[in-house]
Write an enzyme that holds these catalytic residues in place. Structure first.
Site, PDB file in Angstrom:
ATOM      1  CD  GLN A 108      -1.196  -0.018   3.709  1.00 24.69           C
ATOM      2  OE1 GLN A 108      -1.619  -1.117   4.050  1.00 24.69           O
ATOM      3  NE2 GLN A 108      -1.551   1.105   4.326  1.00 24.69           N
ATOM      4  CB  CYS A 167      -4.626  -1.248   5.652  1.00 20.79           C
ATOM      5  SG  CYS A 167      -5.733  -0.406   6.807  1.00 20.79           S
ATOM      6  CG  HIS A 180      -2.872  -2.414   9.486  1.00 18.25           C
ATOM      7  ND1 HIS A 180      -2.879  -1.692   8.310  1.00 18.25           N
ATOM      8  CD2 HIS A 180      -2.056  -3.482   9.252  1.00 18.25           C
ATOM      9  CE1 HIS A 180      -2.088  -2.274   7.418  1.00 18.25           C
ATOM     10  NE2 HIS A 180      -1.583  -3.367   7.968  1.00 18.25           N
ATOM     11  CG  ASN A 224       0.960  -6.060   6.956  1.00 16.86           C
ATOM     12  OD1 ASN A 224       0.203  -5.193   6.534  1.00 16.86           O
ATOM     13  ND2 ASN A 224       1.600  -5.940   8.105  1.00 16.86           N
TER      14      ASN A 224
END
Length: 450
Positions: free
Chosen positions: A66, A72, A368, A390
């Site tokens: 990102q 996110c 997040h 992630n």
């Protein structure tokens, strides 16, 4: 009001003498000033227990990044969707455009903001609600329900159809100038109302402002494609999908996920949120006609079991958490015991309040969104360690993925999104049938969208 008491030289002297009389304090001072708190507090034995092998694992595509943006929630959502495309067509890898939903989210959030400003024109600008609306009207953040609304209205496109730009990879300037324009427009709308304009006249002015928002977004991000050509090749280099598609057609053909099957579960044990009830956050959303967000609040164990069932079905799980708590970022370790903070300072820092109090006192909130793509289970079938995809690139942590201790899940995971088929029947019924309690706009369960 009682008189305030100042810090005296005697107070400082006693504190200094107490600190330097303890050898451990001096050692800690020397180490932390040279290396930093987390590096010194790291517990190597605990870090060594993090594995790269999992009992249940969903194979993902290449790691996404990102970059310098707060997208996110979009990356997590698109990463759960692209796996269906990879499996459906036997692809080596595939990535959906993250710049495409960013464009439409900024546009819809601008309209959402203007509508809220018009709705509150009779309230003082210094009041908490209007002040809150003006604080961050078009942030990069968001929620699953907001992403669902974007996909339903605008579909998705492959990354090649709308690639990253300088302003999508680093949204600071776009957000700054757009926010300035939105606030100035809010000022003009409120001033017009004070001068006698009615709501119909304010909405005419809003339409003009929205055209300018569109122009700013096209300038920074490029114009989203209304139709595009696709040629996807599988692992054997055979043509798996080809043709011309609208974004909505491509979503149905390449992803095909029934968005209404997916529901948001939260786990927030505060007094104002009894378990088993549904909740929404006032004035939180983006697409006006889609409405806001809807959560069902359950104990952490219910979130875990629903996530495990979905992973066992071969599908990843979107989740929201407070990522920086007890986190060794370089190694991708989220673990309550990975950092010995209290031992480092010599007194209780991490303790002092439970999960509910951390939420109530502003110490924790959702910051997040990521994807659960694996879990390790004990002999009794209980989770012990989770694998996390992630969106910070392949060079982050362990080839782009993190690990999350199950005890950390209890304390800092606040939301999962699962297919309703993986809910207990009573929970599925509660999600659909109970009228949601409306939370304040600044409630921590809405923080991911800010």
């Amino acid at each position: 009001m009682n008189s305030f008491e100042s810090v005296t030289p005697e107070d400082i002297g006693r504190a200094s003498q107490s600190f330097f009389s303890d050898r451990a304090n001096v050692v800690a001072k020397n180490a932390v000033t040279a290396k930093g708190v987390r590096a010194v507090a790291r517990v190597p034995e605990r870090a060594a227990q993090n594995t790269t092998v999992f009992d249940v694992e969903v194979k993902a595509g290449g790691r996404t990044d990102q970059k310098r943006s707060g997208r996110c929630w979009m990356f997590a959502s698109l990463n759960t969707m692209r796996m269906r495309t990879i499996e459906r067509f036997g692809l080596k890898d595939f990535e959906l455009s993250q710049a495409y939903p960013l464009f439409w989210d900024k546009l819809e959030k601008s309209n959402w903001f203007f509508e809220n400003i018009i709705d509150t024109v009779d309230q003082p600008v210094s009041g908490r609600l209007v002040s809150f609306l003006l604080t961050d009207p078009v942030s990069d953040g968001g929620q699953w329900d907001m992403f669902k609304a974007l996909v339903k209205k605008y579909g998705v496109v492959p990354k090649e159809a709308m690639p990253e730009s300088a302003s999508s990879s680093n949204t600071r300037d776009l957000d700054g100038y757009l926010t300035r324009f939105l606030r100035a427009t809010a000022h003009r709308l409120r001033s017009s109302y004070e001068a006698g304009a009615d709501v119909a006249e304010l909405r005419v002015a809003k339409k003009d402002a929205m055209a300018k928002v569109y122009a700013m977004l096209v300038t920074c991000l490029g114009e989203p494609p209304a139709r595009f050509d696709v040629r996807l090749r599988d692992k054997d280099d055979k043509l798996a999908l080809a043709g011309s598609f609208t974004p909505q057609e491509f979503y149905q053909q390449a992803v095909g996920l029934n968005l209404d099957d997916y529901v948001s579960l939260i786990s927030a044990p505060t007094a104002d949120k009894p378990f088993g009830r549904t909740y929404t956050v006032s004035r939180l959303g983006n697409v006006v006609e889609a409405g806001g967000v809807r959560y069902l609040n359950l104990p952490p164990e219910a979130l875990k079991q629903a996530a495990i069932r979905q992973l066992k079905a071969g599908l990843p799980v979107w989740f929201g958490c407070d990522v920086d708590q007890s986190f060794i970022q370089e190694e991708g370790i989220m673990d309550l015991d990975a950092l010995a903070i209290d031992q480092l300072f010599g007194f209780e820092v991490m303790g002092g309040f439970d999960k509910a109090a951390r939420l109530d006192y502003g110490e924790s909130l959702m910051t997040h969104a990521m994807v659960l793509e694996g879990v390790n289970l004990s002999e009794e079938g209980r989770p012990t360690l989770w694998k996390v995809e992630n969106s910070w690139g392949k060079d982050h942590a362990k080839d782009g993925f993190d690990t999350l201790a199950d005890t950390w899940f209890d304390e800092y995971v606040y939301q999962v999104v699962v297919d309703r088929a993986h809910l207990e029947p009573a929970d599925a019924e509660a999600f659909d049938s109970i009228e949601p309690i409306v939370l304040e706009p600044w409630d921590p369960m809405g923080a991911l969208a800010r």
